[in-house]
Design a protein around this motif. Structure first.
Motif, PDB file in Angstrom:
ATOM      1  N   UNK A   1      90.173  -4.884 -39.534  1.00 56.84           N
ATOM      2  CA  UNK A   1      90.313  -5.706 -38.381  1.00 56.84           C
ATOM      3  C   UNK A   1      91.535  -6.636 -38.647  1.00 56.84           C
ATOM      4  N   UNK A   2      91.781  -6.964 -39.726  1.00 58.33           N
ATOM      5  CA  UNK A   2      92.946  -8.032 -39.870  1.00 58.33           C
ATOM      6  C   UNK A   2      94.114  -6.954 -39.809  1.00 58.33           C
ATOM      7  N   UNK A   3      94.166  -5.800 -40.302  1.00 59.10           N
ATOM      8  CA  UNK A   3      95.537  -5.224 -40.224  1.00 59.10           C
ATOM      9  C   UNK A   3      95.591  -4.802 -38.770  1.00 59.10           C
ATOM     10  N   UNK A   4      94.649  -4.449 -38.040  1.00 58.47           N
ATOM     11  CA  UNK A   4      94.822  -3.804 -36.570  1.00 58.47           C
ATOM     12  C   UNK A   4      95.315  -4.949 -35.872  1.00 58.47           C
ATOM     13  N   UNK A   5      94.711  -6.102 -36.159  1.00 57.34           N
ATOM     14  CA  UNK A   5      95.310  -7.403 -35.258  1.00 57.34           C
ATOM     15  C   UNK A   5      96.737  -7.676 -35.669  1.00 57.34           C
ATOM     16  N   UNK A   6      97.060  -7.591 -36.947  1.00 59.27           N
ATOM     17  CA  UNK A   6      98.581  -7.978 -37.330  1.00 59.27           C
ATOM     18  C   UNK A   6      99.273  -6.736 -36.531  1.00 59.27           C
ATOM     19  N   UNK A   7      98.890  -5.617 -36.718  1.00 56.32           N
ATOM     20  CA  UNK A   7      99.657  -4.558 -35.950  1.00 56.32           C
ATOM     21  C   UNK A   7      99.876  -4.842 -34.318  1.00 56.32           C
ATOM     22  N   UNK A   8      98.820  -5.223 -33.950  1.00 59.26           N
ATOM     23  CA  UNK A   8      98.933  -5.739 -32.518  1.00 59.26           C
ATOM     24  C   UNK A   8     100.005  -6.826 -32.163  1.00 59.26           C
ATOM     25  N   UNK A   9      99.955  -7.846 -32.998  1.00 57.50           N
ATOM     26  CA  UNK A   9     100.969  -8.980 -33.059  1.00 57.50           C
ATOM     27  C   UNK A   9     102.491  -8.592 -33.283  1.00 57.50           C
ATOM     28  N   UNK A  10     102.483  -7.600 -34.257  1.00 57.04           N
ATOM     29  CA  UNK A  10     103.974  -7.151 -34.336  1.00 57.04           C
ATOM     30  C   UNK A  10     104.282  -6.293 -33.369  1.00 57.04           C
ATOM     31  N   UNK A  11     103.527  -5.355 -32.878  1.00 59.13           N
ATOM     32  CA  UNK A  11     103.932  -4.765 -31.724  1.00 59.13           C
ATOM     33  C   UNK A  11     104.225  -5.490 -30.459  1.00 59.13           C
ATOM     34  N   UNK A  12     103.558  -6.632 -30.238  1.00 60.01           N
ATOM     35  CA  UNK A  12     103.646  -7.064 -28.981  1.00 60.01           C
ATOM     36  C   UNK A  12     104.809  -7.970 -29.093  1.00 60.01           C
ATOM     37  N   UNK A  13     105.176  -8.559 -30.272  1.00 58.19           N
ATOM     38  CA  UNK A  13     106.289  -9.462 -30.264  1.00 58.19           C
ATOM     39  C   UNK A  13     107.686  -8.413 -30.448  1.00 58.19           C
ATOM     40  N   UNK A  14     107.535  -7.453 -30.731  1.00 61.82           N
ATOM     41  CA  UNK A  14     108.781  -6.455 -30.894  1.00 61.82           C
ATOM     42  C   UNK A  14     109.030  -5.954 -29.454  1.00 61.82           C
ATOM     43  N   UNK A  15     107.833  -5.593 -28.620  1.00 61.71           N
ATOM     44  CA  UNK A  15     108.084  -5.358 -27.418  1.00 61.71           C
ATOM     45  C   UNK A  15     108.804  -6.487 -26.500  1.00 61.71           C
ATOM     46  N   UNK A  16     108.155  -7.587 -26.710  1.00 59.28           N
ATOM     47  CA  UNK A  16     108.915  -8.856 -26.037  1.00 59.28           C
ATOM     48  C   UNK A  16     110.330  -8.770 -26.204  1.00 59.28           C
ATOM     49  N   UNK A  17     110.677  -8.733 -27.536  1.00 57.17           N
ATOM     50  CA  UNK A  17     112.196  -9.051 -28.031  1.00 57.17           C
ATOM     51  C   UNK A  17     112.785  -7.782 -27.583  1.00 57.17           C
ATOM     52  N   UNK A  18     112.462  -6.618 -27.645  1.00 58.69           N
ATOM     53  CA  UNK A  18     113.165  -5.706 -27.216  1.00 58.69           C
ATOM     54  C   UNK A  18     113.465  -5.816 -25.468  1.00 58.69           C
ATOM     55  N   UNK A  19     112.691  -6.712 -24.972  1.00 60.16           N
ATOM     56  CA  UNK A  19     113.127  -6.928 -23.436  1.00 60.16           C
ATOM     57  C   UNK A  19     114.019  -7.972 -23.159  1.00 60.16           C
ATOM     58  N   UNK A  20     114.074  -8.708 -24.372  1.00 60.33           N
ATOM     59  CA  UNK A  20     115.151  -9.913 -24.265  1.00 60.33           C
ATOM     60  C   UNK A  20     115.612  -9.986 -25.622  1.00 60.33           C
ATOM     61  N   UNK A  21     116.528  -9.145 -26.257  1.00 57.08           N
ATOM     62  CA  UNK A  21     117.068  -9.027 -27.580  1.00 57.08           C
ATOM     63  C   UNK A  21     117.535 -10.560 -27.973  1.00 57.08           C
ATOM     64  N   UNK A  22     118.257 -11.146 -27.077  1.00 55.31           N
ATOM     65  CA  UNK A  22     119.081 -12.379 -27.105  1.00 55.31           C
ATOM     66  C   UNK A  22     118.031 -13.718 -27.491  1.00 55.31           C
ATOM     67  N   UNK A  23     117.177 -13.398 -27.222  1.00 57.98           N
ATOM     68  CA  UNK A  23     116.020 -14.770 -27.302  1.00 57.98           C
ATOM     69  C   UNK A  23     115.825 -14.748 -28.937  1.00 57.98           C
ATOM     70  N   UNK A  24     116.107 -15.787 -29.451  1.00 57.48           N
ATOM     71  CA  UNK A  24     116.201 -16.082 -30.864  1.00 57.48           C
ATOM     72  C   UNK A  24     114.598 -16.364 -31.384  1.00 57.48           C
TER      73      UNK A  24
END
Length: 166
Positions: free
Chosen positions: A62-85
């Protein structure tokens, strides 16, 4: 905040329940406003916090699955706005949290079990997190606690490499 208080006082089982409640609320809010990237970042943070508490109670999958979700979501957001520190920092933090989880699980298993794969995953995530924070630091984009995170991740990466060399 209730979950953080419970987790901080050593009541991680209770914290998991409260983190799950917060996650459910934020998931509903995010579904109601799918264009709201701030809510998506909050949701990713919820997954990360829940996963961190799940590590403490030994809920590996469960922990690794939820961490994977967090990583994927933050990467997706960062991909949409790569200049956002802030989003780049969020990716680095999500990777570091997942690396912490892999390292914690590796340290509870004997050699040549899932420990080796967990150590490899921890090393990979720490290395990527260090690269992100180093680039942000060199660009003058971070300071304070983010620099401390960079240093902590460097130290953990060194520990993982030392463990793997034994």
């Amino acid at each position: 905040k209730v979950a953080e208080m419970l987790d901080g006082s050593g009541r991680s089982v209770d914290a998991v329940r409260e983190y799950q409640r917060a996650l459910d609320i934020h998931r509903a809010l995010s579904a109601a406003d799918p264009a709201n990237d701030s809510m998506k970042l909050e949701l990713a943070t919820d997954y990360n916090r829940l996963a961190t508490a799940q590590v403490k109670i030994g809920a590996r999958e469960a922990a690794l699955a939820n961490h994977a979700r967090a990583v994927a979501m933050t990467r997706e957001l960062e991909k949409k706005n790569p200049a956002n520190v802030e989003l780049r920092v969020a990716v680095g933090l999500a990777l570091a949290s997942r690396a912490d989880a892999y390292a914690a699980f590796a340290r509870t298993r004997p050699p040549r079990s899932t420990r080796d794969a967990d150590l490899e995953a921890a090393e990979r995530d720490y290395a990527e997190s260090v690269a992100i924070f180093t680039a942000l630091h060199q660009a003058g984009s971070i300071q304070g606690t983010d620099l401390q995170t960079l240093e902590n991740n460097r130290k953990e990466l060194e520990k993982i490499r030392a463990e793997r060399s034994r």
